[in-house]
Design a protein around this motif. Structure first.
Motif, PDB file in Angstrom:
ATOM      1  N   ILE A 103       0.839  -1.204   0.000  1.00 49.73           N
ATOM      2  CA  ILE A 103       0.000   0.000   0.000  1.00 49.73           C
ATOM      3  C   ILE A 103       0.869   1.247   0.000  1.00 49.73           C
ATOM      4  O   ILE A 103       0.614   2.202  -0.742  1.00 49.73           O
ATOM      5  N   ILE A 131      -8.197  -0.787  -3.373  1.00 48.59           N
ATOM      6  CA  ILE A 131      -7.281  -1.672  -2.661  1.00 48.59           C
ATOM      7  C   ILE A 131      -8.118  -2.697  -1.909  1.00 48.59           C
ATOM      8  O   ILE A 131      -9.092  -2.346  -1.236  1.00 48.59           O
ATOM      9  N   THR A 146      -7.279  -1.565   7.008  1.00 45.63           N
ATOM     10  CA  THR A 146      -8.274  -1.269   5.970  1.00 45.63           C
ATOM     11  C   THR A 146      -9.066  -0.020   6.318  1.00 45.63           C
ATOM     12  O   THR A 146      -9.251   0.879   5.484  1.00 45.63           O
ATOM     13  N   THR A 189      -6.664   3.244   6.356  1.00 44.84           N
ATOM     14  CA  THR A 189      -6.261   3.700   5.019  1.00 44.84           C
ATOM     15  C   THR A 189      -7.460   4.156   4.204  1.00 44.84           C
ATOM     16  O   THR A 189      -7.348   5.076   3.386  1.00 44.84           O
ATOM     17  N   VAL A 223     -10.676   1.431  -0.050  1.00 48.68           N
ATOM     18  CA  VAL A 223      -9.946   0.335   0.587  1.00 48.68           C
ATOM     19  C   VAL A 223     -10.945  -0.546   1.331  1.00 48.68           C
ATOM     20  O   VAL A 223     -11.664  -0.076   2.218  1.00 48.68           O
ATOM     21  N   THR A 278     -16.368   1.760   1.032  1.00 51.30           N
ATOM     22  CA  THR A 278     -14.970   1.809   1.457  1.00 51.30           C
ATOM     23  C   THR A 278     -14.890   1.586   2.964  1.00 51.30           C
ATOM     24  O   THR A 278     -15.830   1.889   3.705  1.00 51.30           O
TER      25      THR A 278
END
Length: 247
Positions: free
Chosen positions: A123, A137, A166, A169, A180, A235
């Motif tokens: 990442i 991601i 997760t 980010t 993410v 996300t």
């Protein structure tokens, strides 16, 4: 669905990673197949050949993602080959199971370094080039990271850490249009489970509401959803693919 997208899949030479790489390629993505060592390159190139067989485009890169510099080399090679990165799947992982009182420091560190630090490394190097166009991601965690599992203090810790990574980010990069998310598989039919006898498999199935193990393709379908615009307003989420095992 992923036409002209570029995806990097760590641990993409086998199991869930391979299924994700194939699913992405079938939807038009150019795929970078990462494996951790030269001895795995043959299997990675077989995935590349399989993708080529249906008109897709892929290439393999050897890199141990637990190394900060090798993770950088993976991302640099991907950009050099395809010009950008739209999707990163942090799938590389290992297990070194054992009860805590018998677990060595080395076994704990190795699992953390590959499963958790490896995701950070990738990442860290991928987000800057991804900022230009945005992207997705996907971190592969596990139900072991959500509920804990005896004999897997190292693995459960690493996978629980991925859930936190997760969310953190996702918050940091939402303004850059980088989503993410995480996937938490349960018992999935892979090379590791193929060695189990039918009695053990039946006992496992009894603990699962859907009464069966999942397939790698079922996990790949969720990864495909999270990588595509179908999940454009999602996300920071962790999606379980576990047949209802820990609901």
């Amino acid at each position: 669905m992923l036409t002209e997208k570029v995806a990097v899949v760590t641990g993409g030479n086998r199991g869930i990673g391979k299924a994700i790489a194939l699913a992405f390629a079938k939807q038009g993505a150019k795929v970078v197949i990462n494996c951790s060592a030269e001895k795995s390159l043959e299997t990675a190139n077989k995935v590349v050949d399989e993708i080529a067989s249906f008109g897709g485009e892929a290439f393999a890169v050897v890199a141990d993602v637990s190394s900060f510099s090798e993770a950088k080399n993976l991302i640099d090679a991907s950009i050099k080959k395809f010009g950008k990165i739209d999707i990163l799947v942090n799938n590389a992982g290992i297990t070194k199971d054992g009860l805590l009182l018998r677990m060595s420091e080395e076994d704990f560190d190795d699992v953390i370094n590959v499963n958790l630090k490896g995701a950070f490394n990738c990442i860290r190097h991928a987000v800057r080039p991804m900022m230009k166009f945005g992207g997705s991601i996907i971190n592969m965690t596990s139900v072991s990271g959500l509920s804990g599992n005896a004999g897997q203090v190292n693995y459960s810790s690493a996978k629980a850490g991925l859930v936190g990574m997760t969310k953190a980010t996702a918050r940091e990069f939402a303004k850059k249009k980088i989503r993410v998310n995480a996937i938490a598989p349960g018992f999935i039919e892979t090379d590791m489970t193929h060695g189990l006898n039918d009695e053990v498999k039946n006992e496992i199935a009894k603990t699962i509401p859907l009464k069966r193990m999942g397939s790698v393709e079922e996990v790949a379908n969720v990864a495909l959803f999270l990588a595509s615009d179908l999940s454009s307003y999602i996300t920071g989420e962790t999606i379980r693919v576990d047949g209802g095992m820990i609901m």
